[in-house]
Design an enzyme around this catalytic site. Structure first.
Site, PDB file in Angstrom:
ATOM      1  N   ARG A  34       0.840  -1.202   0.000  1.00 50.13           N
ATOM      2  CA  ARG A  34       0.000   0.000   0.000  1.00 50.13           C
ATOM      3  C   ARG A  34       0.873   1.249   0.000  1.00 50.13           C
ATOM      4  O   ARG A  34       1.884   1.309   0.694  1.00 50.13           O
ATOM      5  CB  ARG A  34      -0.922  -0.001   1.209  1.00 50.13           C
ATOM      6  N   ILE A  36       1.966   4.900   0.996  1.00 51.38           N
ATOM      7  CA  ILE A  36       1.838   5.606   2.284  1.00 51.38           C
ATOM      8  C   ILE A  36       1.088   6.926   2.145  1.00 51.38           C
ATOM      9  O   ILE A  36       0.664   7.497   3.140  1.00 51.38           O
ATOM     10  CB  ILE A  36       3.199   5.831   2.969  1.00 51.38           C
ATOM     11  N   ASN A  97       5.720   5.950 -13.957  1.00 49.78           N
ATOM     12  CA  ASN A  97       6.402   7.180 -14.350  1.00 49.78           C
ATOM     13  C   ASN A  97       7.859   6.840 -14.637  1.00 49.78           C
ATOM     14  O   ASN A  97       8.449   6.007 -13.961  1.00 49.78           O
ATOM     15  CB  ASN A  97       6.329   8.219 -13.218  1.00 49.78           C
ATOM     16  N   GLU A 105       9.636   9.779  -9.124  1.00 56.01           N
ATOM     17  CA  GLU A 105      10.184  10.225  -7.848  1.00 56.01           C
ATOM     18  C   GLU A 105      11.156   9.219  -7.236  1.00 56.01           C
ATOM     19  O   GLU A 105      12.070   9.612  -6.515  1.00 56.01           O
ATOM     20  CB  GLU A 105       9.052  10.523  -6.869  1.00 56.01           C
ATOM     21  N   VAL A 106      10.939   7.938  -7.469  1.00 54.85           N
ATOM     22  CA  VAL A 106      11.817   6.900  -6.916  1.00 54.85           C
ATOM     23  C   VAL A 106      12.458   6.156  -8.085  1.00 54.85           C
ATOM     24  O   VAL A 106      11.744   5.629  -8.940  1.00 54.85           O
ATOM     25  CB  VAL A 106      11.027   5.911  -6.017  1.00 54.85           C
ATOM     26  N   HIS A 110       8.286   1.009 -10.676  1.00 53.01           N
ATOM     27  CA  HIS A 110       7.105   0.687  -9.880  1.00 53.01           C
ATOM     28  C   HIS A 110       5.853   1.043 -10.664  1.00 53.01           C
ATOM     29  O   HIS A 110       5.833   1.977 -11.457  1.00 53.01           O
ATOM     30  CB  HIS A 110       7.122   1.391  -8.521  1.00 53.01           C
ATOM     31  N   HIS A 112       1.792   1.887 -10.157  1.00 55.90           N
ATOM     32  CA  HIS A 112       0.723   2.267  -9.231  1.00 55.90           C
ATOM     33  C   HIS A 112      -0.566   1.627  -9.729  1.00 55.90           C
ATOM     34  O   HIS A 112      -0.905   1.756 -10.908  1.00 55.90           O
ATOM     35  CB  HIS A 112       0.497   3.786  -9.238  1.00 55.90           C
TER      36      HIS A 112
END
Length: 126
Positions: A34, A36, A97, A105-106, A110, A112
């Site tokens: 999940r 944060i 992204n 951002e990371v 990943h 979502h």
């Protein structure tokens, strides 16, 4: 220039168990948890356990087993959260992204998965 993976990113630390997470599903090659700071009632992040920076990096260099495992995990998560239209859900959005223009951002690939409410248009046209 080849992709350079930063093993100090937050997702790498989650994979090493240095940072706790709210696990939704874990498989041999994939971890889902999940978000944060959720942007929808259901907001799950799905990451490969391998050191991949972006979707294109993952698609180009991951093994067939990693790619299949990742996508099967996405299907299972959509079923688990009741979002998949094929399982009676009302739908979901999957977003990844990549790079600066993609507002990544990371620096760990990943995906979502957002669900649980109408999500509006994908992009606002300027």
């Amino acid at each position: 220039m080849p992709y350079q993976y930063d093993d100090q990113n937050i997702f790498a630390k989650i994979l090493r168990g240095e940072i706790p997470n709210s696990t939704v599903l874990e498989t041999e090659h994939t971890l889902a948890f999940r978000d944060i700071a959720p942007k929808a009632p259901d907001h799950v992040l799905v990451i490969p356990k391998g050191p991949y920076v972006t979707l294109d990096h993952f698609c180009a260099e991951a093994s067939d087993a990693e790619i299949v495992d990742f996508h099967r995990a996405v299907a299972e998560i959509c079923k688990m959260i009741g979002a998949g239209p094929g399982h009676g859900g009302e739908g979901f959005r999957a977003i990844t992204n990549a790079g600066e223009n993609g507002v990544q951002e990371v620096p760990h690939y990943h995906l979502h998965i957002l669900a649980g409410r109408p999500l509006g248009p994908m992009l606002l046209m300027r």
